[in-house]
Design a protein around this motif. Sequence first.
Motif, PDB file in Angstrom:
ATOM      1  N   ARG A 187       0.875  -1.176   0.000  1.00 24.51           N
ATOM      2  CA  ARG A 187       0.000   0.000   0.000  1.00 24.51           C
ATOM      3  C   ARG A 187       0.912   1.226   0.000  1.00 24.51           C
ATOM      4  O   ARG A 187       1.677   1.418   0.950  1.00 24.51           O
ATOM      5  N   LEU A 188       0.835   2.004  -1.042  1.00 28.79           N
ATOM      6  CA  LEU A 188       1.739   3.154  -1.185  1.00 28.79           C
ATOM      7  C   LEU A 188       1.231   4.310  -0.321  1.00 28.79           C
ATOM      8  O   LEU A 188       0.296   5.021  -0.675  1.00 28.79           O
ATOM      9  N   ARG A 189       1.885   4.511   0.829  1.00 25.61           N
ATOM     10  CA  ARG A 189       1.419   5.503   1.792  1.00 25.61           C
ATOM     11  C   ARG A 189       2.071   6.860   1.615  1.00 25.61           C
ATOM     12  O   ARG A 189       1.527   7.875   2.035  1.00 25.61           O
ATOM     13  N   GLY A 190       3.299   6.913   1.051  1.00 24.81           N
ATOM     14  CA  GLY A 190       3.893   8.233   0.895  1.00 24.81           C
ATOM     15  C   GLY A 190       5.376   8.214   0.635  1.00 24.81           C
ATOM     16  O   GLY A 190       5.910   7.253   0.084  1.00 24.81           O
ATOM     17  N   LEU A 191       6.014   9.288   1.048  1.00 31.10           N
ATOM     18  CA  LEU A 191       7.439   9.492   0.788  1.00 31.10           C
ATOM     19  C   LEU A 191       8.202   9.684   2.091  1.00 31.10           C
ATOM     20  O   LEU A 191       7.646  10.161   3.086  1.00 31.10           O
ATOM     21  N   MET A 192       9.470   9.328   2.042  1.00 28.22           N
ATOM     22  CA  MET A 192      10.364   9.496   3.192  1.00 28.22           C
ATOM     23  C   MET A 192      11.680  10.096   2.697  1.00 28.22           C
ATOM     24  O   MET A 192      12.098   9.832   1.571  1.00 28.22           O
ATOM     25  N   ALA A 193      12.301  10.935   3.527  1.00 20.73           N
ATOM     26  CA  ALA A 193      13.625  11.450   3.175  1.00 20.73           C
ATOM     27  C   ALA A 193      14.438  11.719   4.430  1.00 20.73           C
ATOM     28  O   ALA A 193      13.888  11.944   5.517  1.00 20.73           O
ATOM     29  N   ILE A 194      15.740  11.668   4.239  1.00 23.34           N
ATOM     30  CA  ILE A 194      16.714  12.057   5.269  1.00 23.34           C
ATOM     31  C   ILE A 194      17.555  13.162   4.627  1.00 23.34           C
ATOM     32  O   ILE A 194      18.544  12.881   3.961  1.00 23.34           O
ATOM     33  N   PRO A 195      17.168  14.424   4.781  1.00 23.20           N
ATOM     34  CA  PRO A 195      17.921  15.498   4.120  1.00 23.20           C
ATOM     35  C   PRO A 195      19.332  15.618   4.682  1.00 23.20           C
ATOM     36  O   PRO A 195      19.594  15.199   5.808  1.00 23.20           O
ATOM     37  N   ALA A 196      20.211  16.219   3.894  1.00 23.63           N
ATOM     38  CA  ALA A 196      21.546  16.532   4.390  1.00 23.63           C
ATOM     39  C   ALA A 196      21.389  17.452   5.600  1.00 23.63           C
ATOM     40  O   ALA A 196      20.518  18.326   5.612  1.00 23.63           O
ATOM     41  N   PRO A 197      22.219  17.264   6.633  1.00 23.79           N
ATOM     42  CA  PRO A 197      22.079  18.087   7.839  1.00 23.79           C
ATOM     43  C   PRO A 197      22.278  19.576   7.525  1.00 23.79           C
ATOM     44  O   PRO A 197      23.137  19.937   6.727  1.00 23.79           O
ATOM     45  N   ALA A 198      21.464  20.394   8.162  1.00 17.68           N
ATOM     46  CA  ALA A 198      21.606  21.851   8.038  1.00 17.68           C
ATOM     47  C   ALA A 198      21.185  22.427   9.373  1.00 17.68           C
ATOM     48  O   ALA A 198      20.258  21.929  10.000  1.00 17.68           O
ATOM     49  N   SER A 199      21.887  23.447   9.828  1.00 16.07           N
ATOM     50  CA  SER A 199      21.555  23.925  11.172  1.00 16.07           C
ATOM     51  C   SER A 199      20.541  25.057  11.150  1.00 16.07           C
ATOM     52  O   SER A 199      19.743  25.190  12.067  1.00 16.07           O
ATOM     53  N   ASP A 200      20.526  25.883  10.085  1.00 12.90           N
ATOM     54  CA  ASP A 200      19.565  26.971  10.196  1.00 12.90           C
ATOM     55  C   ASP A 200      18.234  26.560   9.580  1.00 12.90           C
ATOM     56  O   ASP A 200      18.164  25.789   8.630  1.00 12.90           O
ATOM     57  N   PRO A 201      17.154  27.027  10.198  1.00 11.50           N
ATOM     58  CA  PRO A 201      15.809  26.559   9.863  1.00 11.50           C
ATOM     59  C   PRO A 201      15.435  26.789   8.395  1.00 11.50           C
ATOM     60  O   PRO A 201      14.714  25.989   7.815  1.00 11.50           O
ATOM     61  N   ARG A 212       7.559  17.560   0.062  1.00  7.09           N
ATOM     62  CA  ARG A 212       6.111  17.795   0.076  1.00  7.09           C
ATOM     63  C   ARG A 212       5.584  18.037  -1.337  1.00  7.09           C
ATOM     64  O   ARG A 212       4.544  17.510  -1.720  1.00  7.09           O
ATOM     65  N   GLN A 213       6.330  18.823  -2.117  1.00  7.21           N
ATOM     66  CA  GLN A 213       5.883  19.082  -3.497  1.00  7.21           C
ATOM     67  C   GLN A 213       5.866  17.803  -4.334  1.00  7.21           C
ATOM     68  O   GLN A 213       4.941  17.579  -5.119  1.00  7.21           O
ATOM     69  N   LEU A 214       6.876  16.964  -4.135  1.00  3.66           N
ATOM     70  CA  LEU A 214       6.900  15.691  -4.865  1.00  3.66           C
ATOM     71  C   LEU A 214       5.698  14.832  -4.478  1.00  3.66           C
ATOM     72  O   LEU A 214       5.077  14.188  -5.321  1.00  3.66           O
ATOM     73  N   GLN A 215       5.380  14.844  -3.189  1.00  2.00           N
ATOM     74  CA  GLN A 215       4.222  14.063  -2.716  1.00  2.00           C
ATOM     75  C   GLN A 215       2.935  14.610  -3.329  1.00  2.00           C
ATOM     76  O   GLN A 215       2.074  13.848  -3.783  1.00  2.00           O
ATOM     77  N   GLU A 216       2.799  15.926  -3.374  1.00  2.00           N
ATOM     78  CA  GLU A 216       1.584  16.510  -3.954  1.00  2.00           C
ATOM     79  C   GLU A 216       1.449  16.145  -5.427  1.00  2.00           C
ATOM     80  O   GLU A 216       0.362  15.803  -5.902  1.00  2.00           O
ATOM     81  N   GLN A 242       6.442  22.233   9.895  1.00  2.00           N
ATOM     82  CA  GLN A 242       6.083  23.404   9.076  1.00  2.00           C
ATOM     83  C   GLN A 242       5.809  22.994   7.633  1.00  2.00           C
ATOM     84  O   GLN A 242       4.950  23.563   6.976  1.00  2.00           O
ATOM     85  N   GLU A 243       6.553  22.022   7.151  1.00  2.00           N
ATOM     86  CA  GLU A 243       6.419  21.619   5.746  1.00  2.00           C
ATOM     87  C   GLU A 243       5.455  20.456   5.535  1.00  2.00           C
ATOM     88  O   GLU A 243       5.410  19.873   4.462  1.00  2.00           O
ATOM     89  N   GLY A 244       4.703  20.092   6.572  1.00  2.00           N
ATOM     90  CA  GLY A 244       3.624  19.127   6.355  1.00  2.00           C
ATOM     91  C   GLY A 244       3.905  17.688   6.724  1.00  2.00           C
ATOM     92  O   GLY A 244       3.123  16.795   6.361  1.00  2.00           O
TER      93      GLY A 244
END
Length: 232
Positions: free
Chosen positions: A159-173, A184-188, A215-217
């Motif tokens: 059952r295709l539920r969605g997407l997962m990612a582990i972004p490269a680390p970044a400290s500022d928001p 999120r855009q790819l999922q949409e 914040q990004e859903g």
Amino acid sequence: MPDAQVSETLDNARQRLAQALRDADRPAGHARLLAVSKTKPAALIREAYACGQREFGENYLQEALDKQAELADLDAIVWHFIGPLQSNKTRDVAEHFAWVHSIDRAKVARRLSRQRPSGLEPLNVCLQVNISGEASKAGVAPHDLDALADEVVALPNLRLRGLMAIPAPASDPVAQRQPLARLRQLQEALRQRLPQAPLDTLSMGMSDDLEAAIQEGATLVRLGTAIFGARA
Ligand SMILES: *Cc1c(COP(=O)(O)O)cnc(C)c1O
């Protein structure tokens, strides 16, 4: 970290998630917590379970199977496989997990579907996307995502539920949010293309970027360190 503290760290994590949802003007309960228990003993999982946590994520198959055997009496526990998955290890994953977040190629998906026992619900899967384009990282490249999703959605026992990612680390928001927004855009876009698939899960956000992910859903945040402490 002594067992006695899991109730506290879990409570803090829940409050942090609730606050992040409020700050993002999203309804309470719109995202849930996956407790990532890799390298941590079964006793800590039992402790978290006693505090009401039900979903646990593991990365290493043999370690996970050992803990599952130890915790077989916890009948409402839900196991998620979130680690790299070799195609010769799919059978145990198909038989012993409810979710897999790390599908990044069709061969693994086809094997999981074929090996999913008929008495179980379809396996819930997320496709892992290499969202920061790091050569060393697992995940399907964004431009190959449609083809992979088309294959997966056609498999009977997944059952295709969605997407997962582990972004490269970044400290500022701001930098943190960029790849999360892209996921999120790819999922949409996928939801438009594949209206027949559930596609209700955005698995992103870890101990260091939970707020940005909410914040990004994000709908499922994967917290290890924040709940169980640093890993050796
Ligand atoms: C280890 C791990 C996590 C948890 O990371 P923390 O920074 O400890 O919260 C989340 N997702 C995946 C895929 C992991 O391997």
